[in-house]
Write an enzyme that holds these catalytic residues in place. Structure first.
Site, PDB file in Angstrom:
ATOM      1  CD  GLU A  14      12.490 -26.024 -25.282  1.00  0.00           C
ATOM      2  OE1 GLU A  14      13.590 -25.454 -25.287  1.00  0.00           O
ATOM      3  OE2 GLU A  14      12.150 -26.851 -24.426  1.00  0.00           O
ATOM      4  CD  GLN A 104       8.772 -22.686 -11.974  1.00  0.00           C
ATOM      5  OE1 GLN A 104       9.562 -22.673 -12.910  1.00  0.00           O
ATOM      6  NE2 GLN A 104       7.691 -21.932 -11.941  1.00  0.00           N
ATOM      7  CG  ASP A 291       7.178 -22.652 -20.632  1.00  0.00           C
ATOM      8  OD1 ASP A 291       6.555 -23.429 -21.368  1.00  0.00           O
ATOM      9  OD2 ASP A 291       8.205 -22.971 -20.013  1.00  0.00           O
ATOM     10  CD  GLN A 292       8.043 -19.466 -14.935  1.00  0.00           C
ATOM     11  OE1 GLN A 292       7.903 -19.308 -13.731  1.00  0.00           O
ATOM     12  NE2 GLN A 292       8.805 -18.663 -15.662  1.00  0.00           N
ATOM     13  CG  HIS A 313      10.580 -22.890 -23.349  1.00  0.00           C
ATOM     14  ND1 HIS A 313      10.035 -23.146 -22.122  1.00  0.00           N
ATOM     15  CD2 HIS A 313      11.858 -23.326 -23.280  1.00  0.00           C
ATOM     16  CE1 HIS A 313      10.938 -23.721 -21.342  1.00  0.00           C
ATOM     17  NE2 HIS A 313      12.061 -23.833 -22.016  1.00  0.00           N
TER      18      HIS A 313
END
Length: 347
Positions: A14, A104, A291-292, A313
């Site tokens: 991405e 993060q 994704d996290q 992503h």
């Protein structure tokens, strides 16, 4: 131990900033240096923007890294980490760039520090292209606690686009993630919470949003707990509307931001569509949270969850993590669902 330098292509997959942020986190943790070229090459404004540069500078401070190419607009960066150190850190983005993305980036590394840390990041807390602070606090952080991570996150003040001016603070007690998350079922829907907040905007706007949202979500067949709130107008106008679906095993948070010239009813309708699509599907983790989760789960040594969708992503982030850690990811389509997939982290 000397590690060979990893070469990363910032235009892969991405082609956004997540490649850089994950690389920074993992480099600090593993001690592996990297060079990334063509940073954010697939974005309208490629190279390092202010929030990406702040993430680099934050990582540099946390581990005393040697860095080349850390300047606005840079498309190439060399990062050679040193040992991670806890302590008191304050990072200012200077724009409405995302506080949460900077936070993060450094939090996983600080889990491995030898002492406690406190991090304050100022900038944008509610940005349309990043997870808002509420999302980390309500959806992401409870799952980190299941992995044994001792971190607290507090939204000190809201910062909306384009002014920014918000602040988020985190308190970290060292301790690497452990155990295996297994998020294969949501469990029963226990509660639905609707909240609208406005800054330098009439409270009536929030109340109209909640009214329209309540009507749109009546099919959930749950009592809807509605709250509106007027925020200080110090840093300009802003409006956030959110829905928390509190299940047995996960709290799914859906957030949208009001826009000038867009009616309260349209803002509410946009969010309701997202909420109802999630409820109709079989995903436990929404595509953004998926994704996290994969980096902490990889650090913990494995696990699995069902995601509403496997975004590009997510796939790109998996590729970056596999370069730094001895893990592999498997995506298995869920029978009877057009988009949901089971994501497995294998060691």
């Amino acid at each position: 131990m000397q590690h060979p330098t990893l070469m990363l292509d910032g235009a892969a997959g991405e082609g956004g900033g997540q490649i850089l942020r994950s690389a920074l986190s993992l480099s600090m943790i593993t001690g592996i240096p990297f060079v990334i070229e063509r940073i954010r090459a697939r974005r309208k404004k490629p190279g390092l923007l202010r929030q990406h540069l702040t993430a680099v500078q934050a990582a540099q401070q946390v581990c005393g890294a040697t860095v080349q190419g850390a300047e606005l607009g840079s498309s190439r960066l060399r990062f050679e980490p040193g040992p991670v150190q806890g302590g008191e850190y304050r990072f200012a983005i200077g724009t409405a760039g995302s506080c949460t993305l900077v936070l993060q980036t450094v939090l996983p590394a600080l889990w491995f520090a030898p002492e406690d840390s406190r991090i304050t990041v100022s900038g944008g807390t509610h940005n349309p292209m990043a997870p808002p602070a509420d999302y980390l606090i309500r959806s992401w952080l409870p799952l980190m606690r299941q992995l044994g991570v001792q971190t607290e996150i507090e939204l000190i003040s809201h910062g909306f686009y384009p002014a920014g001016g918000g602040e988020v603070r985190a308190q970290v007690t060292p301790g690497r993630p452990q155990g295996r998350l297994q998020l294969l079922q949501r469990g029963a829907l226990l509660q639905v919470e609707l909240e609208a907040r406005v800054a330098d905007v009439p409270l009536e706007v929030a109340q109209r949003e909640l009214s329209a949202l309540s009507q749109a979500l009546s099919s959930l067949q749950q009592p809807l707990h509605c709250h509106s709130r007027q925020l200080p107008a110090r840093f300009g106008a802003g409006n956030v509307l959110q829905v928390a679906l509190c299940h047995d095993h996960i709290t799914a948070l859906f957030v949208t931001l009001g826009e000038k010239g867009v009616s309260s009813e349209r803002v509410a309708e946009r969010l309701a569509r997202e909420v109802l699509a999630y409820q109709r599907g079989r995903g436990v983790v929404d595509e953004h949270l998926a994704d996290q989760l994969i980096l902490p789960m990889a650090l913990a040594g494995g696990g699995a969850f069902v995601a509403s969708a496997a975004s590009e992503h997510l796939r790109t982030n998996m590729q970056v993590i596999e370069k730094f850690l001895p893990v592999t990811f498997e995506l298995s389509p869920l029978a009877g669902d057009d988009t949901a997939v089971q994501v497995s982290v294998l060691t």
